[in-house]
Enzyme design. Structure first.
Site, mmCIF file in Angstrom:
data_model
loop_
_atom_site.group_PDB
_atom_site.id
_atom_site.type_symbol
_atom_site.label_atom_id
_atom_site.label_comp_id
_atom_site.label_asym_id
_atom_site.label_seq_id
_atom_site.Cartn_x
_atom_site.Cartn_y
_atom_site.Cartn_z
ATOM 1 N N SER A 50 0.814 -1.225 0.000
ATOM 2 C CA SER A 50 0.000 0.000 0.000
ATOM 3 C C SER A 50 0.841 1.266 0.000
ATOM 4 O O SER A 50 0.296 2.376 0.012
ATOM 5 C CB SER A 50 -0.926 0.013 1.219
ATOM 6 O OG SER A 50 -1.838 -1.054 1.174
ATOM 7 N N LYS A 75 -13.047 -13.779 24.624
ATOM 8 C CA LYS A 75 -12.661 -12.368 24.707
ATOM 9 C C LYS A 75 -13.651 -11.608 25.584
ATOM 10 O O LYS A 75 -13.258 -10.842 26.475
ATOM 11 C CB LYS A 75 -12.626 -11.733 23.307
ATOM 12 C CG LYS A 75 -11.459 -12.150 22.434
ATOM 13 C CD LYS A 75 -11.589 -11.524 21.059
ATOM 14 C CE LYS A 75 -10.519 -12.019 20.106
ATOM 15 N NZ LYS A 75 -10.685 -11.458 18.741
ATOM 16 N N ARG A 112 -4.400 -7.268 25.026
ATOM 17 C CA ARG A 112 -5.543 -7.083 25.917
ATOM 18 C C ARG A 112 -5.411 -7.837 27.241
ATOM 19 O O ARG A 112 -5.763 -7.325 28.299
ATOM 20 C CB ARG A 112 -6.836 -7.518 25.219
ATOM 21 C CG ARG A 112 -7.303 -6.550 24.146
ATOM 22 C CD ARG A 112 -8.521 -7.092 23.437
ATOM 23 N NE ARG A 112 -8.928 -6.247 22.315
ATOM 24 C CZ ARG A 112 -9.722 -6.658 21.342
ATOM 25 N NH1 ARG A 112 -10.215 -7.886 21.361
ATOM 26 N NH2 ARG A 112 -10.037 -5.835 20.363
ATOM 27 N N ASN A 151 -20.419 -0.791 16.340
ATOM 28 C CA ASN A 151 -19.182 -1.529 16.608
ATOM 29 C C ASN A 151 -17.958 -0.897 15.974
ATOM 30 O O ASN A 151 -16.826 -1.144 16.402
ATOM 31 C CB ASN A 151 -19.311 -2.978 16.121
ATOM 32 C CG ASN A 151 -19.796 -3.096 14.693
ATOM 33 O OD1 ASN A 151 -20.964 -2.779 14.410
ATOM 34 N ND2 ASN A 151 -18.942 -3.546 13.797
ATOM 35 N N HIS A 197 -23.764 -3.844 16.585
ATOM 36 C CA HIS A 197 -23.963 -5.075 17.343
ATOM 37 C C HIS A 197 -25.079 -4.898 18.359
ATOM 38 O O HIS A 197 -25.315 -3.793 18.873
ATOM 39 C CB HIS A 197 -22.695 -5.445 18.123
ATOM 40 C CG HIS A 197 -21.527 -5.825 17.268
ATOM 41 N ND1 HIS A 197 -21.612 -6.085 15.923
ATOM 42 C CD2 HIS A 197 -20.201 -6.005 17.594
ATOM 43 C CE1 HIS A 197 -20.418 -6.407 15.453
ATOM 44 N NE2 HIS A 197 -19.550 -6.357 16.443
ATOM 45 N N SER A 244 -19.991 -6.183 9.755
ATOM 46 C CA SER A 244 -18.867 -5.232 9.723
ATOM 47 C C SER A 244 -17.834 -5.565 10.780
ATOM 48 O O SER A 244 -16.691 -5.109 10.692
ATOM 49 C CB SER A 244 -19.361 -3.796 9.914
ATOM 50 O OG SER A 244 -20.078 -3.657 11.131
ATOM 51 N N GLY A 245 -18.206 -6.387 11.774
ATOM 52 C CA GLY A 245 -17.233 -6.872 12.751
ATOM 53 C C GLY A 245 -16.168 -7.747 12.118
ATOM 54 O O GLY A 245 -15.093 -7.944 12.689
ATOM 55 N N CYS A 255 -15.145 -5.086 20.561
ATOM 56 C CA CYS A 255 -16.301 -4.229 20.313
ATOM 57 C C CYS A 255 -17.538 -4.664 21.095
ATOM 58 O O CYS A 255 -18.242 -3.819 21.689
ATOM 59 C CB CYS A 255 -16.610 -4.185 18.822
ATOM 60 S SG CYS A 255 -16.654 -5.801 18.015
ATOM 61 N N ARG A 262 -23.143 -14.314 14.749
ATOM 62 C CA ARG A 262 -23.084 -13.392 13.612
ATOM 63 C C ARG A 262 -24.470 -13.330 12.979
ATOM 64 O O ARG A 262 -25.102 -14.372 12.753
ATOM 65 C CB ARG A 262 -22.058 -13.868 12.585
ATOM 66 C CG ARG A 262 -21.798 -12.877 11.451
ATOM 67 C CD ARG A 262 -21.016 -11.685 11.927
ATOM 68 N NE ARG A 262 -19.633 -12.020 12.267
ATOM 69 C CZ ARG A 262 -18.823 -11.227 12.950
ATOM 70 N NH1 ARG A 262 -19.266 -10.044 13.389
ATOM 71 N NH2 ARG A 262 -17.584 -11.591 13.235
#
Length: 295
Positions: free
Chosen positions: A10, A177, A69, A271, A205, A129-130, A99, A198
């Site tokens: 890129s 998570k 995390r 999200n 969400h 979109s997650g 999210c 999903r």
């Protein structure tokens, strides 16, 4: 001023951001000096390699991946809940939570310490979109009758009760998570369970939350106690209520019928905003507003 970094392929690509055209730079062999804040959202592999390099060069790193995390030395921060944790990052890396975890916990931000939580059960309904653009393209592709290329099923016509790979205990990575991050954010050791699904929705969400409490709660007062700028009450919250918003919407608030003491609510949130980019920006804003405290 801002700098954009990506992989070698890129390099040189022009992106319009912050009111001007910016050329994308490569991460490989670059100079990371004189950067105040570095926002990472390129996956845990990239963060694992490059986030420490940015931090070593003096930047405060806010990482949206799962790389750091659960590292005990890395703060996991939702500013409305545990903003004070940003001052404990010895290595200048701060983790942005998952999210669904952020969205689910927002209505508890002002009350979790005073109601005495014994148990939480999450069921998430997560937009495509997650999964990034791959998920959005698969939803649009299958809506128009083409075969899926990313999900194992036609996501436009069904739900998929499996996000991430299964772990040894049969919970998925996404479910673990939510469980582990909630414990860290709330500094809690009570039992938590999660099921992550999903759904054929492009963005936002939804999470069903069942909370068992230490003591009896007054459900008539709870709505006002849970409501604040970042969590707004809607009788029946939908994804449309939260899409593009800087706050989550919660509702369906009711006394638990499963636990002697407890309550349930449903919450929706964008999200890509509060669940990701907005939360990261708010972490940086909190640091800037309190910069004297970390010097």
């Amino acid at each position: 001023s801002a700098r954009l970094f990506a992989s070698k392929k890129s390099e040189g690509k022009k992106v319009f951001a912050f009111g001007k055209q910016l050329a994308v730079e490569t991460l490989e062999g670059n100079d990371f000096n004189d950067i105040d804040f570095a926002f990472f959202s390129a996956g845990k592999e990239v963060s694992g390699v490059y986030a420490p390099l940015f931090a070593k060069s003096g930047a405060i790193v806010i990482d949206n991946s799962s790389a750091f995390r659960m590292d005990e030395k890395t703060p996991l921060v939702v500013p409305e809940i545990n903003a004070e944790k940003v001052f404990g990052s010895y290595c200048k890396i701060i983790a942005n939570p998952n999210c669904s975890t952020i969205i689910a916990l927002m209505p508890l931000a002002n009350i979790h310490k005073k109601i005495g939580i014994k148990r939480i059960i999450f069921t998430s309904y997560q937009a495509v979109s997650g999964s990034g653009m791959k998920g959005i393209k698969d939803l649009l592709r299958t809506r128009y009758g083409f075969s899926p290329e990313y999900y194992p099923v036609d996501i436009s016509e069904t739900i998929l009760p499996k996000i991430g790979e299964k772990t040894e205990n049969s919970y998925t990575e996404e479910e673990m998570k939510m469980i582990n991050e909630t414990k860290k954010i709330l500094n809690a050791d009570f039992p938590i369970s999660a099921t992550c699904v999903r759904v054929p929705v492009e963005n936002c969400h939804g999470v069903s939350v069942e909370v068992e409490t230490e003591n009896e709660i007054d459900i008539t007062k709870l709505k006002n106690e849970m409501t604040f700028n970042s969590a707004r009450y809607v009788e029946t919250p939908t994804c449309k209520d939260a899409d593009g918003k800087f706050f989550v919407t919660f509702g369906r608030l009711r006394k638990s019928l499963a636990f002697e003491n407890g309550f349930s609510y449903f919450v929706t949130g964008d999200n890509t905003l509060k669940g990701a980019a907005l939360n990261a920006a708010q972490i940086a804003e909190h640091i800037i507003d309190n910069i004297k405290s970390i010097k």
